[in-house]
Design a protein around this motif. Structure first.
Motif, PDB file in Angstrom:
ATOM      1  N   SER A  37      15.674  10.722  36.460  1.00  0.00           N
ATOM      2  CA  SER A  37      14.741  11.849  36.418  1.00  0.00           C
ATOM      3  C   SER A  37      13.316  11.397  36.730  1.00  0.00           C
ATOM      4  O   SER A  37      12.606  12.053  37.477  1.00  0.00           O
ATOM      5  N   HIS A  38      12.913  10.230  36.187  1.00  0.00           N
ATOM      6  CA  HIS A  38      11.556   9.795  36.503  1.00  0.00           C
ATOM      7  C   HIS A  38      11.454   9.347  37.948  1.00  0.00           C
ATOM      8  O   HIS A  38      10.385   9.420  38.541  1.00  0.00           O
ATOM      9  N   GLY A  39      12.586   8.892  38.543  1.00  0.00           N
ATOM     10  CA  GLY A  39      12.561   8.592  39.962  1.00  0.00           C
ATOM     11  C   GLY A  39      12.145   9.802  40.777  1.00  0.00           C
ATOM     12  O   GLY A  39      11.316   9.684  41.682  1.00  0.00           O
ATOM     13  N   PHE A  40      12.677  10.960  40.444  1.00  0.00           N
ATOM     14  CA  PHE A  40      12.279  12.168  41.170  1.00  0.00           C
ATOM     15  C   PHE A  40      10.847  12.581  40.843  1.00  0.00           C
ATOM     16  O   PHE A  40      10.048  12.842  41.737  1.00  0.00           O
ATOM     17  N   ILE A  41      10.531  12.654  39.534  1.00  0.00           N
ATOM     18  CA  ILE A  41       9.240  13.235  39.142  1.00  0.00           C
ATOM     19  C   ILE A  41       8.074  12.357  39.594  1.00  0.00           C
ATOM     20  O   ILE A  41       7.076  12.845  40.131  1.00  0.00           O
ATOM     21  N   GLY A  42       8.207  11.031  39.391  1.00  0.00           N
ATOM     22  CA  GLY A  42       7.119  10.138  39.787  1.00  0.00           C
ATOM     23  C   GLY A  42       6.878  10.188  41.277  1.00  0.00           C
ATOM     24  O   GLY A  42       5.730  10.270  41.743  1.00  0.00           O
ATOM     25  N   ALA A  43       7.973  10.181  42.072  1.00  0.00           N
ATOM     26  CA  ALA A  43       7.820  10.242  43.519  1.00  0.00           C
ATOM     27  C   ALA A  43       7.127  11.541  43.927  1.00  0.00           C
ATOM     28  O   ALA A  43       6.241  11.532  44.780  1.00  0.00           O
ATOM     29  N   ALA A  44       7.503  12.652  43.292  1.00  0.00           N
ATOM     30  CA  ALA A  44       6.916  13.930  43.676  1.00  0.00           C
ATOM     31  C   ALA A  44       5.431  13.971  43.342  1.00  0.00           C
ATOM     32  O   ALA A  44       4.620  14.472  44.126  1.00  0.00           O
ATOM     33  N   LEU A  45       5.064  13.444  42.154  1.00  0.00           N
ATOM     34  CA  LEU A  45       3.648  13.473  41.782  1.00  0.00           C
ATOM     35  C   LEU A  45       2.823  12.623  42.738  1.00  0.00           C
ATOM     36  O   LEU A  45       1.721  13.023  43.152  1.00  0.00           O
ATOM     37  N   PHE A  46       3.326  11.451  43.100  1.00  0.00           N
ATOM     38  CA  PHE A  46       2.573  10.621  44.041  1.00  0.00           C
ATOM     39  C   PHE A  46       2.469  11.287  45.397  1.00  0.00           C
ATOM     40  O   PHE A  46       1.427  11.217  46.046  1.00  0.00           O
ATOM     41  N   PHE A  47       3.540  11.961  45.812  1.00  0.00           N
ATOM     42  CA  PHE A  47       3.488  12.639  47.099  1.00  0.00           C
ATOM     43  C   PHE A  47       2.423  13.728  47.095  1.00  0.00           C
ATOM     44  O   PHE A  47       1.627  13.852  48.031  1.00  0.00           O
ATOM     45  N   PHE A  83       2.092  21.121  42.249  1.00  0.00           N
ATOM     46  CA  PHE A  83       1.547  20.079  41.375  1.00  0.00           C
ATOM     47  C   PHE A  83       1.639  20.519  39.914  1.00  0.00           C
ATOM     48  O   PHE A  83       1.996  19.722  39.038  1.00  0.00           O
ATOM     49  N   SER A  84       1.338  21.789  39.663  1.00  0.00           N
ATOM     50  CA  SER A  84       1.427  22.268  38.275  1.00  0.00           C
ATOM     51  C   SER A  84       2.858  22.180  37.765  1.00  0.00           C
ATOM     52  O   SER A  84       3.096  21.693  36.654  1.00  0.00           O
ATOM     53  N   ILE A  85       3.813  22.637  38.587  1.00  0.00           N
ATOM     54  CA  ILE A  85       5.211  22.616  38.151  1.00  0.00           C
ATOM     55  C   ILE A  85       5.653  21.188  37.861  1.00  0.00           C
ATOM     56  O   ILE A  85       6.262  20.900  36.829  1.00  0.00           O
ATOM     57  N   LEU A  86       5.295  20.252  38.760  1.00  0.00           N
ATOM     58  CA  LEU A  86       5.796  18.899  38.577  1.00  0.00           C
ATOM     59  C   LEU A  86       5.069  18.160  37.485  1.00  0.00           C
ATOM     60  O   LEU A  86       5.653  17.283  36.846  1.00  0.00           O
ATOM     61  N   SER A  87       3.799  18.516  37.223  1.00  0.00           N
ATOM     62  CA  SER A  87       3.174  17.857  36.067  1.00  0.00           C
ATOM     63  C   SER A  87       3.761  18.419  34.777  1.00  0.00           C
ATOM     64  O   SER A  87       3.865  17.701  33.782  1.00  0.00           O
ATOM     65  N   MET A  88       4.179  19.683  34.790  1.00  0.00           N
ATOM     66  CA  MET A  88       4.931  20.211  33.653  1.00  0.00           C
ATOM     67  C   MET A  88       6.230  19.433  33.458  1.00  0.00           C
ATOM     68  O   MET A  88       6.614  19.101  32.334  1.00  0.00           O
ATOM     69  N   ALA A  89       6.913  19.140  34.570  1.00  0.00           N
ATOM     70  CA  ALA A  89       8.149  18.377  34.468  1.00  0.00           C
ATOM     71  C   ALA A  89       7.863  16.989  33.911  1.00  0.00           C
ATOM     72  O   ALA A  89       8.647  16.440  33.151  1.00  0.00           O
ATOM     73  N   MET A 121      -5.563  16.304  33.982  1.00  0.00           N
ATOM     74  CA  MET A 121      -5.562  15.922  35.395  1.00  0.00           C
ATOM     75  C   MET A 121      -5.554  17.164  36.278  1.00  0.00           C
ATOM     76  O   MET A 121      -6.381  17.287  37.197  1.00  0.00           O
ATOM     77  N   SER A 122      -4.643  18.097  35.987  1.00  0.00           N
ATOM     78  CA  SER A 122      -4.610  19.274  36.860  1.00  0.00           C
ATOM     79  C   SER A 122      -5.848  20.155  36.636  1.00  0.00           C
ATOM     80  O   SER A 122      -6.318  20.812  37.568  1.00  0.00           O
ATOM     81  N   ARG A 123      -6.406  20.118  35.425  1.00  0.00           N
ATOM     82  CA  ARG A 123      -7.635  20.888  35.207  1.00  0.00           C
ATOM     83  C   ARG A 123      -8.785  20.329  36.038  1.00  0.00           C
ATOM     84  O   ARG A 123      -9.518  21.069  36.698  1.00  0.00           O
ATOM     85  N   GLN A 124      -8.929  18.996  36.021  1.00  0.00           N
ATOM     86  CA  GLN A 124     -10.038  18.413  36.776  1.00  0.00           C
ATOM     87  C   GLN A 124      -9.845  18.588  38.274  1.00  0.00           C
ATOM     88  O   GLN A 124     -10.808  18.679  39.021  1.00  0.00           O
ATOM     89  N   MET A 125      -8.593  18.614  38.732  1.00  0.00           N
ATOM     90  CA  MET A 125      -8.391  18.735  40.173  1.00  0.00           C
ATOM     91  C   MET A 125      -8.549  20.166  40.649  1.00  0.00           C
ATOM     92  O   MET A 125      -9.212  20.415  41.646  1.00  0.00           O
ATOM     93  N   PHE A 126      -7.918  21.110  39.952  1.00  0.00           N
ATOM     94  CA  PHE A 126      -7.717  22.411  40.564  1.00  0.00           C
ATOM     95  C   PHE A 126      -8.591  23.528  40.012  1.00  0.00           C
ATOM     96  O   PHE A 126      -8.730  24.553  40.656  1.00  0.00           O
ATOM     97  N   TYR A 127      -9.144  23.363  38.810  1.00  0.00           N
ATOM     98  CA  TYR A 127      -9.922  24.449  38.242  1.00  0.00           C
ATOM     99  C   TYR A 127     -11.401  24.138  38.399  1.00  0.00           C
ATOM    100  O   TYR A 127     -11.781  23.062  38.849  1.00  0.00           O
ATOM    101  N   GLY A 128     -12.260  25.062  38.007  1.00  0.00           N
ATOM    102  CA  GLY A 128     -13.694  24.797  38.090  1.00  0.00           C
ATOM    103  C   GLY A 128     -14.261  25.276  39.410  1.00  0.00           C
ATOM    104  O   GLY A 128     -13.607  25.947  40.186  1.00  0.00           O
TER     105      GLY A 128
END
Length: 500
Positions: free
Chosen positions: A337-347, A378-384, A436-443
């Motif tokens: 599972s972390h193989g999928f999630i980590g790869a997706a977040l880096f992508f 990004f939000s979905i995968l950081s939730m994951a 992380m997602s707050r600093q990137m996407f909100y504001g």
């Protein structure tokens, strides 16, 4: 018995087809990219076909075994074979590598060499997951470092040479211990050297010697699947690498260390493992807390994700240390599972870097308006990543929890304490991923930027992120996909070595 050499073909196909890249005409990069992607897809289909039709789930022994004499002088064989433990990581390798070649579409400089290195890495990873001979395992383990070093030092960021040197020093230093352990195991206790996994698994050693071997292998695998305090190469490497390389690093390279822990330290050295497992559990809980709180202090986006993956590897270590069915199954599930999630977040971090050319989190902000699709994924995968129920991370961490609570080996108070500390770690995870997602996407920081400056994710990027996202949801809803592969093998490991 099936005598067709499936695994040899699966191991050799990527690198032999990749060496043809250098003979393709010079007319542009598109041909090279399509060729590489076709090779990856063909390889993935071939692997899936071989595993579907020639692999029986209820058989915990080695299947698809191949055994060719290689070097007569010291009994060195080309031995390949898979069982329930290695089938998951091999399929994960195929999946993530295919998506990483698709993600590497923007790479134009020296693209033949780049794609050849990706394919060579593919071969090395599958070889190390499927080898049944200790020296072959070591050779594949080493062979895998060279492409990573070159990918880092040629296509990295500003400090790429520093981080590539650091990577090669750490991993090659760990491999020295691995080589000493391999030779020690192979040469001990018999007149002629034996490197076969099956014969070594039934051999018994004096306890002191077994502990020494165990420490050597543990250092080697602790560098690879970063266990604190040997994890410091990872944030540097991930902060500098191109994001397709990051996908391979986070998705597969880290998992090789955890796989080696189960495959060598648990199967071949069970007495030492039962001595060391409390320490593994303590280190794992420390790692979860430490990496999650260090991740908060990172300004660099990729380094923050890298520390989060160090924190998630803590669950794998705890599952391996718990010596229960549930714990070990949870550790294998967390590997996948972390193989999928980590790869997706880096992508996703890499694609947003392609849009913004910003690395530091405090310079970003307000990106959600201009790139809504990337924001959604990004939000979905950081939730994951923070283990939302219904995603694969939740199931894996829950099973590890159950494994540590039901373990017969420990007393009640230590178990309660460790579970409590792990729970604190799982509370720290949402803090860093949500901030992380707050600093990137909100504001409002980039809210008024000219809209020609951005374009949202194209079909290729959307395809990559969705096809990583689907298995995450699938494993989260029906984890038996992965557990049915490894269940029999896990029972065999435990009952053969720990309960007799």
């Amino acid at each position: 018995m099936n005598y067709f050499p499936w695994l040899t073909i699966i191991v050799f196909l990527p690198i032999s087809a990749g060496s043809l890249l250098f003979f393709l005409p010079h007319k542009g990069n598109k041909l090279i990219k399509w060729y590489t992607i076709c090779i990856c897809i063909f390889e993935l289909l071939l692997t899936t076909y071989a595993f579907c039709y020639h692999f029986r789930l209820d058989d915990p022994l080695i299947q698809l075994a191949e055994d060719y004499k290689w070097i007569n002088f010291f009994d060195f064989y080309w031995r390949l074979g898979i069982d329930g433990l290695s089938i998951g990581p091999i399929l994960l390798t195929g999946f993530i590598t295919t998506l990483a070649t698709l993600a590497a579409w923007p790479v134009t400089r020296d693209s033949r060499l780049f794609h050849f290195l990706m394919l060579a890495m593919y071969s090395g990873q599958i070889g190390s997951f499927s080898s049944r001979d200790l020296l072959l395992f070591f050779i594949m383990w080493e062979f895998e470092l060279i492409p990573v070093y070159l990918l880092l030092s040629m296509w990295g960021g500003k400090k790429r040479l520093y981080s590539a040197t650091k990577f090669i020093l750490y991993t090659a230093g760990g491999s020295v211990f691995l080589l000493i352990g391999v030779l020690g195991l192979g040469l001990y206790g018999s007149n002629e050297p034996t490197l076969n996994f099956e014969t070594l698994a039934n051999q018994s050693y004096p306890v002191a010697l077994e502990i020494i071997f165990y420490i050597g292998f543990l250092i080697a695998f602790a560098v690879k699947s970063p266990i604190i305090p040997l994890h410091t190469w990872l944030p540097d490497t991930h902060g500098e690498a191109h994001y397709s390389t990051c996908m391979l690093l986070a998705g597969i390279l880290l998992k090789m260390g955890a796989y080696g822990l189960v495959r060598i330290n648990m199967e071949l050295l069970p007495h030492a493992h039962s001595i060391f497992s409390p320490w593994l559990i303590i280190v794992g809980t420390m790692q979860i807390i430490y990496a999650a709180s260090t991740s908060l202090g990172q300004r660099n986006l990729k380094k923050r994700i890298a520390y989060s993956s160090v924190s998630h590897m803590g669950f794998i270590i705890i599952g391996i240390g718990s010596i229960t069915d549930t714990g070990l199954n949870g550790a294998i599930l967390q590997i996948i599972s972390h193989g999928f999630i980590g790869a997706a977040l880096f992508f996703l971090a890499g694609t947003s870097y392609d849009r913004m050319r910003l690395v530091y989190l405090d310079e970003m902000g307000g990106m959600a308006v201009s790139i809504p699709k990337i924001f959604t994924m990004f939000s979905i995968l950081s939730m994951a990543s923070l283990a939302l129920p219904g995603m694969s991370g939740f199931v894996a961490e829950l099973i590890v929890f159950f494994g540590i609570i039901t373990s017969q080996k420990y007393f009640l108070m230590p178990k309660i304490l460790i579970t409590f500390v792990m729970a604190i770690g799982m509370i720290l995870t949402p803090i860093y991923s949500l901030s992380m997602s707050r600093q990137m996407f909100y504001g409002y920081k980039l809210f008024n930027a000219p809209s020609s400056y951005f374009f949202d994710s194209g079909p290729r990027e959307l395809f990559v992120s969705i096809s990583i996202f689907l298995p995450v949801i699938g494993i989260g809803i029906y984890p038996d996909f992965v557990l049915s592969l490894s269940g029999e093998k896990v029972e065999t490991i435990l009952y053969n070595y720990f309960y007799r």
